[in-house]
Scaffold this motif. Structure first.
Motif, PDB file in Angstrom:
ATOM      1  N   LYS A  89      -8.677   2.235   8.825  1.00  0.00           N
ATOM      2  CA  LYS A  89      -8.484   3.670   8.599  1.00  0.00           C
ATOM      3  C   LYS A  89      -9.146   4.126   7.297  1.00  0.00           C
ATOM      4  O   LYS A  89      -8.989   5.268   6.889  1.00  0.00           O
ATOM      5  N   GLY A  90      -9.870   3.213   6.626  1.00  0.00           N
ATOM      6  CA  GLY A  90     -10.626   3.584   5.428  1.00  0.00           C
ATOM      7  C   GLY A  90      -9.840   3.501   4.131  1.00  0.00           C
ATOM      8  O   GLY A  90     -10.308   3.950   3.094  1.00  0.00           O
ATOM      9  N   TYR A  91      -8.633   2.887   4.194  1.00  0.00           N
ATOM     10  CA  TYR A  91      -7.802   2.829   2.985  1.00  0.00           C
ATOM     11  C   TYR A  91      -7.937   1.496   2.278  1.00  0.00           C
ATOM     12  O   TYR A  91      -8.066   0.454   2.905  1.00  0.00           O
ATOM     13  N   TYR A  92      -7.886   1.537   0.959  1.00  0.00           N
ATOM     14  CA  TYR A  92      -7.721   0.304   0.191  1.00  0.00           C
ATOM     15  C   TYR A  92      -6.531   0.462  -0.759  1.00  0.00           C
ATOM     16  O   TYR A  92      -6.101   1.585  -1.046  1.00  0.00           O
ATOM     17  N   ILE A  93      -6.030  -0.672  -1.213  1.00  0.00           N
ATOM     18  CA  ILE A  93      -4.782  -0.682  -1.979  1.00  0.00           C
ATOM     19  C   ILE A  93      -5.053  -0.364  -3.443  1.00  0.00           C
ATOM     20  O   ILE A  93      -5.961  -0.946  -4.058  1.00  0.00           O
ATOM     21  N   GLY A  94      -4.267   0.560  -3.977  1.00  0.00           N
ATOM     22  CA  GLY A  94      -4.332   0.862  -5.408  1.00  0.00           C
ATOM     23  C   GLY A  94      -3.450  -0.116  -6.165  1.00  0.00           C
ATOM     24  O   GLY A  94      -3.937  -0.995  -6.867  1.00  0.00           O
ATOM     25  N   ASN A  95      -2.143   0.008  -5.995  1.00  0.00           N
ATOM     26  CA  ASN A  95      -1.224  -0.958  -6.606  1.00  0.00           C
ATOM     27  C   ASN A  95       0.074  -1.026  -5.815  1.00  0.00           C
ATOM     28  O   ASN A  95       0.357  -0.170  -4.976  1.00  0.00           O
ATOM     29  N   ILE A  96       0.816  -2.077  -6.085  1.00  0.00           N
ATOM     30  CA  ILE A  96       2.086  -2.342  -5.410  1.00  0.00           C
ATOM     31  C   ILE A  96       3.141  -2.607  -6.473  1.00  0.00           C
ATOM     32  O   ILE A  96       2.884  -3.351  -7.424  1.00  0.00           O
ATOM     33  N   ASP A  97       4.299  -2.007  -6.316  1.00  0.00           N
ATOM     34  CA  ASP A  97       5.435  -2.348  -7.176  1.00  0.00           C
ATOM     35  C   ASP A  97       6.598  -2.732  -6.266  1.00  0.00           C
ATOM     36  O   ASP A  97       6.862  -2.027  -5.274  1.00  0.00           O
ATOM     37  N   SER A  98       7.255  -3.829  -6.565  1.00  0.00           N
ATOM     38  CA  SER A  98       8.313  -4.303  -5.668  1.00  0.00           C
ATOM     39  C   SER A  98       9.473  -4.900  -6.449  1.00  0.00           C
ATOM     40  O   SER A  98       9.321  -5.296  -7.609  1.00  0.00           O
TER      41      SER A  98
END
Ligand SMILES: [Zn+2]
Length: 159
Positions: A89-98
């Motif tokens: 879908k053309g998305y890439y990950i910026g950041n993840i907080d968990s």
């Protein structure tokens, strides 16, 4: 640039006779988590957050637990597939907080290994993956050591 956020939540109950896998890392503990897959609660929360951010439904919809394909599967494979779905879908990950919420075992000693493992799986910098560990202060089902919960928020982007 288009920015989107997503949220994911998961929980699994403890079960004897299974490995405890969290964040793609085996944690030495007498109990594992019950589930159709390897029950990696943190990876499932991250998958759900990523899928939600891209409006791709949820992990159960994409990888049904009625499918023999996913029986005892290494959940990092599901995470890899999730990242592929986002890329389509053309998305890439910026950041993840968990955050992983567990009364026991202590997870802090394993966090760097989890961040490294998940950065390899998702093909992103480990600095873009935050994992925090907390307890439930002995309250509720987590506090009674019945299981573990995990929460994740993600930011994804598209040019
Ligand atoms: Zn799960």
């Amino acid at each position: 640039m288009q920015l989107r956020v997503g949220f994911g939540y998961d929980m699994h109950r403890f079960k004897a006779g299974r490995d405890l896998i969290i964040g793609g890392v085996r944690v030495d503990y007498p109990l594992g988590l019950e589930g159709h897959s390897d029950a990696d609660v943190l990876v499932h929360a991250i998958c759900d957050a990523l899928l939600g951010a891209a409006n791709l439904r949820d992990i159960g919809y994409n990888f049904p637990d009625t499918s023999a394909d996913y029986k005892n599967i290494d959940s990092t494979l599901l995470l890899r597939k999730t990242v592929e779905l986002l890329k389509e879908k053309g998305y890439y990950i910026g950041n993840i907080d968990s955050t992983v919420c567990a009364e026991k075992p202590k997870l802090n000693p394993h966090i760097d290994a989890m961040r490294l493992r998940l950065s390899e799986v998702m093909g992103i910098d480990s600095d873009d993956i935050s994992i925090k560990a907390t307890t439930s202060e002995k309250m509720g089902f987590v506090g009674r050591e019945e299981g573990i919960t995990a929460y994740a928020v993600v930011l994804i982007q598209k040019e």
